[in-house]
Design an enzyme around this catalytic site. Structure first.
Site, short mmCIF file in Angstrom:
data_model
loop_
_atom_site.label_atom_id
_atom_site.label_comp_id
_atom_site.label_asym_id
_atom_site.label_seq_id
_atom_site.Cartn_x
_atom_site.Cartn_y
_atom_site.Cartn_z
N ASN A 7 0.61 -1.25 0.16
CA ASN A 7 -0.02 -0.05 -0.22
C ASN A 7 1.02 1.31 0.00
O ASN A 7 1.45 1.62 1.01
CB ASN A 7 -0.94 0.00 1.21
N GLU A 34 -3.74 1.94 -2.97
CA GLU A 34 -4.14 3.55 -2.62
C GLU A 34 -2.98 4.21 -3.66
O GLU A 34 -2.24 5.11 -3.31
CB GLU A 34 -3.71 3.75 -1.36
N ASP A 147 -4.24 -4.88 0.75
CA ASP A 147 -4.34 -4.15 1.95
C ASP A 147 -6.13 -4.77 2.48
O ASP A 147 -6.82 -4.26 1.80
CB ASP A 147 -4.28 -2.85 2.07
N ASN A 149 -7.34 -4.53 5.20
CA ASN A 149 -7.89 -3.53 6.16
C ASN A 149 -8.68 -4.67 7.57
O ASN A 149 -9.89 -4.12 7.95
CB ASN A 149 -8.95 -2.74 5.84
N ASP A 218 -2.08 -6.38 5.81
CA ASP A 218 -1.62 -6.41 4.59
C ASP A 218 -1.42 -8.11 4.77
O ASP A 218 -0.39 -8.49 4.98
CB ASP A 218 -0.51 -5.88 3.91
N ASP A 247 2.74 4.73 5.32
CA ASP A 247 2.54 4.13 6.58
C ASP A 247 2.60 2.53 6.58
O ASP A 247 2.48 1.86 7.56
CB ASP A 247 1.41 4.68 7.13
N HIS A 248 2.70 1.94 5.43
CA HIS A 248 2.50 0.60 5.24
C HIS A 248 4.08 0.15 4.95
O HIS A 248 4.64 0.85 4.18
CB HIS A 248 1.67 -0.01 4.07
#
Length: 257
Positions: A7, A34, A147, A149, A218, A247-248
């Site tokens: 991501n 993303e 991802d 989530n 993930d 941030d991943h």
């Protein structure tokens, strides 16, 4: 074959980070999430210069998924999940690469919960489960990567008690993930690290990276032919420490011949 999911949190804003990671790690297949870019803004030329063919499904400002393949062009087999024709969010892309079918996905976040976004997440998950049922029995290796989530268990979140009301840790979402695995999918990272507290995401806030206050959201899921070839599953944590990074962190698996 090394298959990764990442991501990127904005493919154009993080392009230097992405290109650096591609050069250092040289994965064979990469599922990106993303993108946050419409189709015409996808940086195809830069990615091709890095040695990768690509297919992508973009969306202005939000969402967006892509599949990259080193030294060849992925053969797109599906764009979007069946089941909700009015859904315009760019969250699923499927392609064949060198005999492996790869489904790249970005499952909705679902917050705030309860509410329309959480309802959409549950509907999307049901559509994924229905489509995955058509893929699980294929003779060829199939990998669902992205991802999701969702933190499947308490081992996948740094402070489980703080997440009980969050859409990423909701019982309904974890149950949906369990039903998906129940079709016969192998959660590669958890299978290779059964008892390890291992994360793939660290928020930008509250020094989450420095404190290792992470989440495992993930995932790479393998059908039986892919699972038989599974050799390794790892997180490239070092990428999370780079300047202007996502941030991943990238997550990858190695499939043997």
């Amino acid at each position: 074959m090394r298959i990764a999911t990442y991501n990127v949190n904005g493919v154009n804003g993080r392009l230097p980070v992405l290109l650096r990671w591609l050069a250092e790690s040289q994965p064979d297949v990469v599922c990106l999430q993303e993108l946050k870019a419409p189709d015409e803004k996808f940086p195809e030329a830069a990615i091709r210069d890095a040695g990768y063919g690509a297919v992508w499904h973009g969306q202005k400002s939000w969402n967006g998924v892509a599949i990259l393949a080193r030294g060849c062009d992925p053969v797109e087999t599906r764009r979007g999940l069946p089941g909700e024709p009015e859904d315009v969010q760019s969250r699923y892309l499927e392609a064949a690469v060198n005999g492996v079918l790869v489904g790249g996905l970005y499952l909705p976040n679902g917050n705030p919960k309860p509410g329309p976004k959480f309802d959409y997440k549950l509907r999307w998950f049901e559509r994924l489960i229905a489509h995955a049922e058509t893929l699980i029995g294929m003779d060829a290796p199939v990998v669902l990567a992205g991802d999701f989530n969702v933190m499947p268990t308490e081992l996948d979140v740094y402070k489980p008690e703080r997440w009980v009301d969050d859409a990423l840790f909701a019982p309904e979402v974890r149950e949906a993930y369990a039903r998906l695995l129940g079709q016969g999918w192998t959660d590669a990272l958890r299978t290779m690290h059964p008892d390890e507290r291992i994360y793939t995401f660290w928020d930008y806030f509250r020094n989450a990276w420095g404190r290792n206050a992470g989440l495992r959201i993930d995932h790479l899921l393998c059908n039986a032919p892919a699972a038989k070839r599974l050799k390794t599953a790892e997180v490239d944590r070092f990428v999370r420490d780079w300047e202007k990074t996502s941030d991943h962190a990238p997550v990858w698996i190695e499939l043997g011949a």
